[in-house]
Design an enzyme around this catalytic site. Sequence first.
Site, PDB file in Angstrom:
ATOM      1  N   GLY A  20     -21.380  14.381  -5.539  1.00  0.00           N
ATOM      2  CA  GLY A  20     -21.721  14.916  -4.224  1.00  0.00           C
ATOM      3  C   GLY A  20     -23.059  15.650  -4.211  1.00  0.00           C
ATOM      4  O   GLY A  20     -23.593  16.001  -5.262  1.00  0.00           O
ATOM      5  N   ARG A  24     -24.296  22.724   0.474  1.00  0.00           N
ATOM      6  CA  ARG A  24     -24.175  24.147   0.807  1.00  0.00           C
ATOM      7  C   ARG A  24     -24.782  25.067  -0.255  1.00  0.00           C
ATOM      8  O   ARG A  24     -24.930  26.258  -0.032  1.00  0.00           O
ATOM      9  CB  ARG A  24     -22.688  24.494   1.040  1.00  0.00           C
ATOM     10  N   THR A  89     -14.977  11.765  -1.171  1.00  0.00           N
ATOM     11  CA  THR A  89     -14.154  11.769  -2.393  1.00  0.00           C
ATOM     12  C   THR A  89     -13.231  10.550  -2.465  1.00  0.00           C
ATOM     13  O   THR A  89     -12.942  10.055  -3.558  1.00  0.00           O
ATOM     14  CB  THR A  89     -13.331  13.068  -2.477  1.00  0.00           C
ATOM     15  N   ASP A 112     -16.442  20.872  -9.350  1.00  0.00           N
ATOM     16  CA  ASP A 112     -16.807  22.284  -9.144  1.00  0.00           C
ATOM     17  C   ASP A 112     -15.625  23.216  -9.374  1.00  0.00           C
ATOM     18  O   ASP A 112     -15.388  24.132  -8.602  1.00  0.00           O
ATOM     19  CB  ASP A 112     -17.399  22.474  -7.740  1.00  0.00           C
ATOM     20  N   ARG A 340     -39.230  38.197 -31.696  1.00  0.00           N
ATOM     21  CA  ARG A 340     -39.341  36.850 -31.128  1.00  0.00           C
ATOM     22  C   ARG A 340     -39.044  35.755 -32.132  1.00  0.00           C
ATOM     23  O   ARG A 340     -38.781  36.012 -33.292  1.00  0.00           O
ATOM     24  CB  ARG A 340     -40.743  36.670 -30.536  1.00  0.00           C
ATOM     25  N   TYR A 373     -47.821  45.113 -33.738  1.00  0.00           N
ATOM     26  CA  TYR A 373     -47.593  43.689 -33.497  1.00  0.00           C
ATOM     27  C   TYR A 373     -47.798  42.948 -34.808  1.00  0.00           C
ATOM     28  O   TYR A 373     -48.891  42.988 -35.380  1.00  0.00           O
ATOM     29  CB  TYR A 373     -48.553  43.124 -32.431  1.00  0.00           C
ATOM     30  N   ARG A 447     -63.521  50.695 -43.124  1.00  0.00           N
ATOM     31  CA  ARG A 447     -63.885  51.462 -41.929  1.00  0.00           C
ATOM     32  C   ARG A 447     -65.171  52.212 -42.228  1.00  0.00           C
ATOM     33  O   ARG A 447     -65.542  52.406 -43.382  1.00  0.00           O
ATOM     34  CB  ARG A 447     -62.763  52.444 -41.568  1.00  0.00           C
TER      35      ARG A 447
HETATM   36  C1  UD1 Z   1     -12.775  18.974  -1.142  1.00  0.00           C
HETATM   37  C2  UD1 Z   1     -11.495  18.482  -0.468  1.00  0.00           C
HETATM   38  C3  UD1 Z   1     -10.775  19.661   0.165  1.00  0.00           C
HETATM   39  C4  UD1 Z   1     -10.486  20.708  -0.892  1.00  0.00           C
HETATM   40  C5  UD1 Z   1     -11.776  21.098  -1.605  1.00  0.00           C
HETATM   41  C6  UD1 Z   1     -11.449  21.978  -2.804  1.00  0.00           C
HETATM   42  C7  UD1 Z   1     -12.054  16.246   0.304  1.00  0.00           C
HETATM   43  C8  UD1 Z   1     -12.360  15.375   1.449  1.00  0.00           C
HETATM   44  N1  UD1 Z   1     -11.834  17.517   0.561  1.00  0.00           N
HETATM   45  O1  UD1 Z   1     -13.612  19.481  -0.119  1.00  0.00           O
HETATM   46  O2  UD1 Z   1      -9.530  19.227   0.751  1.00  0.00           O
HETATM   47  O3  UD1 Z   1      -9.889  21.847  -0.298  1.00  0.00           O
HETATM   48  O4  UD1 Z   1     -12.469  19.954  -2.128  1.00  0.00           O
HETATM   49  O5  UD1 Z   1     -12.634  22.482  -3.371  1.00  0.00           O
HETATM   50  O6  UD1 Z   1     -11.972  15.780  -0.811  1.00  0.00           O
HETATM   51  N2  UD1 Z   1     -17.918  14.147  -4.615  1.00  0.00           N
HETATM   52  C9  UD1 Z   1     -18.270  12.923  -5.123  1.00  0.00           C
HETATM   53  N3  UD1 Z   1     -18.621  11.915  -4.291  1.00  0.00           N
HETATM   54  C10 UD1 Z   1     -18.607  12.086  -2.936  1.00  0.00           C
HETATM   55  C11 UD1 Z   1     -18.234  13.331  -2.409  1.00  0.00           C
HETATM   56  C12 UD1 Z   1     -17.893  14.335  -3.281  1.00  0.00           C
HETATM   57  O7  UD1 Z   1     -18.294  12.734  -6.349  1.00  0.00           O
HETATM   58  O8  UD1 Z   1     -18.946  11.103  -2.225  1.00  0.00           O
HETATM   59  C13 UD1 Z   1     -17.562  15.224  -5.545  1.00  0.00           C
HETATM   60  C14 UD1 Z   1     -18.453  16.430  -5.432  1.00  0.00           C
HETATM   61  O9  UD1 Z   1     -19.541  16.350  -6.328  1.00  0.00           O
HETATM   62  C15 UD1 Z   1     -17.518  17.595  -5.777  1.00  0.00           C
HETATM   63  C16 UD1 Z   1     -16.142  17.074  -5.380  1.00  0.00           C
HETATM   64  O10 UD1 Z   1     -16.266  15.675  -5.220  1.00  0.00           O
HETATM   65  O11 UD1 Z   1     -17.508  17.898  -7.147  1.00  0.00           O
HETATM   66  C17 UD1 Z   1     -15.666  17.693  -4.091  1.00  0.00           C
HETATM   67  O12 UD1 Z   1     -16.662  17.508  -3.098  1.00  0.00           O
HETATM   68  P1  UD1 Z   1     -17.030  18.655  -2.076  1.00  0.00           P
HETATM   69  O13 UD1 Z   1     -18.062  18.161  -1.178  1.00  0.00           O
HETATM   70  O14 UD1 Z   1     -17.239  19.938  -2.779  1.00  0.00           O
HETATM   71  O15 UD1 Z   1     -15.634  18.698  -1.267  1.00  0.00           O
HETATM   72  P2  UD1 Z   1     -15.182  19.818  -0.278  1.00  0.00           P
HETATM   73  O16 UD1 Z   1     -15.800  19.607   1.024  1.00  0.00           O
HETATM   74  O17 UD1 Z   1     -15.326  21.135  -0.922  1.00  0.00           O
HETATM   75 CA    CA Z   2     -15.719  21.844  -3.034  1.00  0.00          CA
END
Ligand code: UD1
Ligand code: CA
Length: 468
Positions: A20, A24, A89, A112, A340, A373, A447
């Site tokens: 992702g 944010r 996801t 995450d 260092r 130094y 000196r």
């Molecule tokens: C997601 C969940 C939400 C949950 C929350 C918990 C979905 C739709 N929603 O929301 O229900 O409460 O996590 O933290 O799943 N990622 C990909 N490919 C993508 C999109 C995301 O690999 O196309 C990965 C992101 O890198 C991340 C994880 O999936 O590590 C979750 O994505 P994120 O955008 O953080 O989901 P949330 O909106 O937080």
């Molecule tokens: Ca998340």
Amino acid sequence: MARWTDEMGLRLGILVMAAGKGTRMRSGLPKVLHPILDAPMLGYLLRSVLGCGADEVAVLVGSGGEQVEEYLRSFPDVKTLWQREQLGTGHAVKVTRDWWERFDSLLVLNGDLPLLRPETLNDLLNRCRKDPADGTLLTFDACNPDGYGRVVRSPGGVRIVEHKDASDEERLVREVNAGCYFFATASLARVIDRIGNDNAQGEYYLPDVISLMTGEGMRVRALPMPEEEMMGVNTQAELAGVTRILRDRIALGWMERGVRIMDPSAVWIGPDVELSPGVRVMPNVQIWGRTRVGEDCFIGPGCILTDAVLGRDVVLIANVVLENSELCDAAKAGPFAYIREGSRLESRAFAGKFVELKKTTVGRNSKVPHLSYLGDARLGEDVNIGAGTITCNYDGKSKHPTTIGDRCFVGSDTMFVAPATMGDDASTAAGSVITEPVPEGALGVGRARQRNVEGWTSRRKKLERQGG
Ligand code: UD1
Ligand code: CA
């Protein structure tokens, strides 16, 4: 640890979703590479995941994927999979189907989740093994559920409603989806292609799998977990919050093993550091990298250690910055010393106030007490360096060494114009500029000789009175 397959003959794959954008975070760095203490967020989750005995662990990369792939080279047991377009996801799990269909069970984790402990993952896996279901998801009660998918429980089963799709009433629900799922892959395969993207974000949501499974009459469950492990990181503020939690966890872990930390809220220790029992750590200390600290060392206030190695009974009085250097048993430094890369204080050596060392070895019992130094220098044993001594090691083009033998006495304010050498038992006169080797046992004087001008003050005053 027993491998998952040992007990059941079933194969387990673990998929970490890290493709992702992490919008944010408002940062150019891929979200999962943001550092917590001094290690990328993703590393914490991978450490927990790699202890589960899965047959394969894969990380799905996409946005900033080259950088994540580069980082993953330090985890040779982890496979990289690509999601070229990040459509959510659900899409992430869809595009990896060829990979996960080879396993009987699949654990899917948001990338995450740095607070998830290995014991918690193992408990989950054991539970799913003993009491199988088609789909299991972890939930927690969030202090602030904003942004999370809400867990809506009803007699018909459980479903997840994303924050942006939720009604006002649904938003009141505090139980949220943690982003950690366990599936029977055969059951997942039956519903994965039916996830749609008709929602507020136009994305394919993995949590929709839960309602699809329920609709098929499959067995689905939502297991509540403690918030302290399930918090996701979506913003810089959440990153700082998670960092505080991991800081406290690491400090507590060391205290349980006999390290004395006066104020754990003011001490920052990286995950790869190793401390020994009896070590005392004062407030405002940072210890990073692969630093190793031996028994009974004292780390005074304001010290910053990176990739340092300390023997036993080392004392860092206060405000010592150590980088990639070694301090042997009972060596002492500070206050206000900067030691260092590539430096070494041998046993009972001392580097004191306003002393900078670079690629310098200070021999046993030798002292550099103040205002010096020393760069590219090697000092023997029982040497005393007078205040204000400087190695002039750089001629504008290259660096040159200074070598000082055993039992030397270097007078205050000596300049060693490197390359410079001093034999054993030699001395320099205070204020000397040393440009020639000082032989063993000799005194180097470099000196101008002092000359006194008699009556100078009264003659000057007389001239001033005459208006001269
Ligand atoms: C997601 C969940 C939400 C949950 C929350 C918990 C979905 C739709 N929603 O929301 O229900 O409460 O996590 O933290 O799943 N990622 C990909 N490919 C993508 C999109 C995301 O690999 O196309 C990965 C992101 O890198 C991340 C994880 O999936 O590590 C979750 O994505 P994120 O955008 O953080 O989901 P949330 O909106 O937080
Ligand atoms: Ca998340």
